[in-house]
Design an enzyme around this catalytic site. Structure first.
Site, short mmCIF file in Angstrom:
data_model
loop_
_atom_site.label_atom_id
_atom_site.label_comp_id
_atom_site.label_asym_id
_atom_site.label_seq_id
_atom_site.Cartn_x
_atom_site.Cartn_y
_atom_site.Cartn_z
N LYS A 122 0.89 -1.30 -0.06
CA LYS A 122 -0.01 -0.21 0.02
C LYS A 122 0.68 1.38 0.05
O LYS A 122 1.65 1.42 1.02
CB LYS A 122 -1.04 -0.17 1.21
CG LYS A 122 -1.92 1.10 1.50
CD LYS A 122 -2.85 0.95 2.49
CE LYS A 122 -3.61 2.22 2.66
NZ LYS A 122 -4.58 1.91 3.98
N ASP B 278 -10.54 7.68 2.87
CA ASP B 278 -10.25 7.34 4.33
C ASP B 278 -11.62 7.15 5.13
O ASP B 278 -11.71 6.56 5.98
CB ASP B 278 -9.28 8.25 5.06
CG ASP B 278 -7.98 7.94 4.95
OD1 ASP B 278 -7.61 7.02 4.12
OD2 ASP B 278 -7.06 8.64 5.48
N ASN C 81 0.81 11.10 2.38
CA ASN C 81 -0.33 11.73 3.29
C ASN C 81 -0.31 13.29 3.71
O ASN C 81 -0.83 13.80 4.41
CB ASN C 81 -0.12 11.01 4.75
CG ASN C 81 -0.90 9.85 4.61
OD1 ASN C 81 -1.99 9.64 3.88
ND2 ASN C 81 -0.25 8.56 5.24
N ASP D 273 1.49 4.86 0.42
CA ASP D 273 0.59 6.07 0.71
C ASP D 273 1.37 7.24 0.50
O ASP D 273 2.51 7.45 0.30
CB ASP D 273 0.45 5.62 2.34
CG ASP D 273 -1.01 6.30 2.61
OD1 ASP D 273 -1.50 7.33 1.96
OD2 ASP D 273 -1.56 5.87 3.65
C1 GLA Z 1 -3.73 7.00 5.65
C2 GLA Z 1 -4.27 6.09 4.69
C3 GLA Z 1 -5.07 5.16 5.72
C4 GLA Z 1 -4.21 4.41 6.62
C5 GLA Z 1 -3.29 5.52 7.26
C6 GLA Z 1 -2.13 5.02 7.92
O1 GLA Z 1 -4.61 8.16 6.21
O2 GLA Z 1 -5.48 6.75 3.83
O3 GLA Z 1 -5.54 4.06 4.96
O4 GLA Z 1 -3.04 3.94 5.87
O5 GLA Z 1 -2.85 6.70 6.17
O6 GLA Z 1 -1.30 6.07 8.61
#
Ligand code: GLA
Length: 725
Positions: free
Chosen positions: A474, A546, A478, A476
């Site tokens: 995954k 999310d 952020n 990511d």
């Molecule tokens: C982001 C992702 C979530 C999760 C968090 C982990 O917000 O969208 O799905 O993986 O990070 O920190």
């Protein structure tokens, strides 16, 4: 499909769905004559008439009284009479912002060109032809190559430009759009997808007014605020009827998408890099390639546009090896463990998951963190063995020993202030010397324009991937970009940093995905903050939000379904009351919302009762049967009689079976029932409802429709499966 030239001054790009026609006026001005439904032949109809106006410019042009103020330039510039939005702006070494490119030549390429360092669509199993047009400003030493690729039978044209500095001076590209399109004066609605974290892909539709209407991202990534997409359509266009022009950019950074309605009602539409965040120095001999833009025409409403995009992205953009591959049903640890991960929890959760039929266990954030929060450790991708003794190797072996695949969360572009990486390489973070950088989610971003940083990310991932420990990542990201500066980039090239960041990201993704082609990567950016076609080129599925609340997810997935096929989206069944909204929905409803996409679960299975576990096991069993035909089925949105309903259907390729899911949002006694006309079925087939065995003709379901009673419950779902008899 063909590209043909007529009388040396007209080119007609066509297939059975569309025609795109340009004319070269007086051997030098390249203008757009038509884009829309396929024409047998174009014989110069619809040419505008001009009359002499005061307060206008005069031109060396054989068209009487021509006004450049509303001349349909194919790739317009400013500076000599066209005052609308320009497609390209260049400053010459003398400091003057002016170029005057004129048509030089055109030729046909029997292939789909790939773009240097940028993701783009590819021909795959389809036939593609490309028109290359050269326009030139000899004085400036500037060549513009315009590319138009057409695929067999679909309403799609892909566009990009290559700019070459053929002279001796240094040029500054201030603005270079991926496409510009002229549309005739008519009433149009503008449609785009706007949103925010945890509420992505909302539909924004309004009538175009005089002047400029623009959406953009200046956040360094494509963003949840605006998808790099818009559509123009007639005000009467619905899901299934009417003309639509769709525009989508294959790019993950700053973009702009704008439409100008001029004083006569003509429309100019553009999409490309955000000029406010961009300036590229083009030294003598250098070239610059724009990201690719997708132009989509449908005369069958928004569903027609979506079908074109879905087809293109599934067959000609996402990695071929995944486009026909069934995706594993996963359990993600985030909402059950958050940062507080442990071997015991993983063991317990994965054992139940395995028993229920789940195929992939994903360990989300937390595994490398020193503490159970997001304040530290980004960049130090070393497992915290106080939480997970034996490290990731041990976890992977544990999961694999249960016959499941193992997935791991990374945020490769981030760096915490409290990390060994930052202590060793503070310069690796995007920052502006002598200023304190801005944090986002308590972290900085790495300067991906740097080769050493790119190599660091590649080597870090390599460490985990080379031992076959990991089947899924995954990926990511952020936070948006701030402090957009790279200390390695020269003063005169500072305007290139945000684009170079994106190019660096593509370089890293390209290297990793080529080296580990079988690893499934799911893109994520606090949900859907970087869900765009360019990411899809590398990562075949994306986490859309999310927000895992089923009610909100209907809207989010509905919005994204305008553009992306279901196989490009992950959708999870989570716990109730939902962690983001506090809403309670039944387990069945949560499954109904997720089941047409790449199904996953994201909840603490130990908190599910035996009954709930049985229900989950049955959902998974059912999904494993249905997903085989669903893999290549078409997702359609059906018109709904009112806003209280959202209706999806998934129709198999051969139309021999389909599923309909109807979401009743609220109990509202103003309605006695819901009635829905279905689309995309075969009118000559008879279909049987597999539950109650009732039989209806395809024509009947499409013309008369299917009804459901009003249920005294908020957010109720109805689901039907029909098969041809
Ligand atoms: C982001 C992702 C979530 C999760 C968090 C982990 O917000 O969208 O799905 O993986 O990070 O920190």
């Amino acid at each position: 499909m063909s590209i043909t030239f007529h009388h040396n001054n007209i080119v007609h790009i066509k297939n059975s769905a569309i025609s795109y026609v340009m004319e070269v006026v007086d051997g030098k001005y390249l203008v757009n004559r038509y884009f829309g439904k396929s024409l047998r032949e174009y014989r110069l109809s619809g040419i505008p008439h001009y009359f002499k106006r005061v307060y206008n410019t005069e031109h060396d042009c054989s068209i009487e009284n021509v006004s450049f103020d509303d001349f349909p330039f194919e790739y317009p510039v400013r500076g000599f009479g066209d005052y609308r939005i320009p497609a390209i702006t260049v400053t010459q070494q003398n400091g003057i912002e002016f170029i005057n490119p004129i048509f030089k030549s055109w030729k046909i390429l029997s292939e789909k060109p790939q773009l240097d360092g940028l993701p783009s669509t590819f021909a795959g199993n389809s036939k593609v032809e490309t028109l290359e047009i050269l326009c030139e400003d000899k004085q400036a030493g500037l060549q513009i190559f315009l590319y138009y690729s057409i695929f067999d039978d679909k309403g799609i044209i892909t566009r990009h430009q290559k700019i070459v500095n053929t002279g001796n001076q240094t040029l500054k590209l201030q603005n270079v759009q991926s496409l510009s399109l002229e549309l005739p004066a008519q009433d149009y609605d503008f449609l785009s997808l706007f949103g925010t974290h945890a509420k992505e892909a909302n539909i924004n539709r309004f009538p175009i007014h005089y002047g400029i209407q623009k959406i953009e991202s200046a956040r360094g990534s494509s963003s949840p605020q605006h998808q790099p997409f818009f559509a123009l359509m007639s005000p009467q266009t619905t899901e299934n009827i009417g003309e639509v022009y769709g525009f989508h950019l294959v790019y993950s950074g700053n973009f702009m998408a704008q439409v100008e309605k001029d004083q006569f009602g003509n429309i100019r539409a553009q999409i490309g890099l955000n000029k406010d965040e961009f300036c590229w120095t083009l030294s003598a001999g250098q070239s610059f390639t724009t990201p690719e833009a997708i132009l989509n025409y449908s005369c069958n409403g928004l569903n027609g546009m979506s079908q074109n995009f879905h087809w293109l992205y599934k067959n000609h953009l996402m990695p071929k090896r995944f486009s026909d591959k069934i995706r594993p049903i996963l359990l993600n640890s985030w909402e059950s463990m958050y940062y507080d991960v442990s071997l015991d929890k993983i063991d317990v959760q994965s054992s139940i998951a395995q028993k229920l039929g789940i195929e992939l266990f994903v360990l989300d954030d937390g595994w490398f963190r020193k503490e159970n929060n997001s304040y530290s450790s980004m960049g130090d991708w070393v497992c915290n063995e106080n939480k997970l003794a034996g490290g990731i190797k041990k976890v992977a072996e544990l999961i694999h020993s249960k016959g499941m695949q193992f997935g791991l969360w990374f945020e490769p572009e981030a760096i915490s202030e409290n990390s060994d990486l930052y202590r060793t390489h503070p310069d690796w973070a995007l920052h502006i010397p002598n200023y304190k950088p801005t944090k986002g989610r308590h972290e900085y971003l790495l300067d991906l324009s740097r080769k050493d940083v790119q190599n660091f990310i590649i080597q870090t991932l390599d460490l985990y991937l080379k031992n076959n420990l990991i089947d899924y990542i995954k990926w990511d990201m952020n936070r948006p970009l701030t402090d957009v500066n790279s200390i390695l980039i020269d003063t005169e090239r500072k305007g290139e940093v945000s684009h170079r960041y994106v190019l660096g990201l593509y370089k890293v993704l390209d290297t990793i995905t080529k080296k580990y082609p079988d690893v499934l990567i799911e893109g994520c950016s606090s949900g859907g903050a970087r869900f765009d076609p360019a990411m899809l080129y590398y990562v075949p599925q994306n986490w859309t939000s999310d927000n895992t609340d089923a009610f909100d997810r209907v809207g989010i997935q509905f919005g994204y379904s305008l553009l992306y096929p279901p196989i490009a989206m992950g959708a999870h069944v989570s716990i109730t009351p939902n962690h983001q909204t506090g809403r309670t929905t039944s387990l069945n409803t949560r499954y109904q919302v997720a089941k047409l996409f790449n199904l996953g679960y994201e909840l603490d299975l130990t908190k599910c009762t035996d009954e709930e576990q049985n229900e989950i096991a049955n959902q998974i069993k059912q999904h494993k049967i249905e997903r085989n035909w669903q893999l290549n089925a078409n997702l359609l949105r059906n018109d709904s009689p009112n806003e209280n309903y959202a209706v999806w259907s998934l129709v198999s390729e051969d139309k021999s079976q389909f599923e309909v899911v109807i979401f009743q949002k609220f109990h509202n006694p103003l309605f006695s029932h819901g009635k829905f006309k279905l689309y995309g079925l075969n009118p000559d087939f008879d279909y049987m409802n597999v539950d109650d065995k009732s039989v209806f003709g395809g024509d009947e379901l499409m013309q008369v429709g299917l009804t459901v009673p009003l249920i005294k419950e908020d957010f109720h779902t109805f689901s039907f499966k029909f098969v041809k008899i």
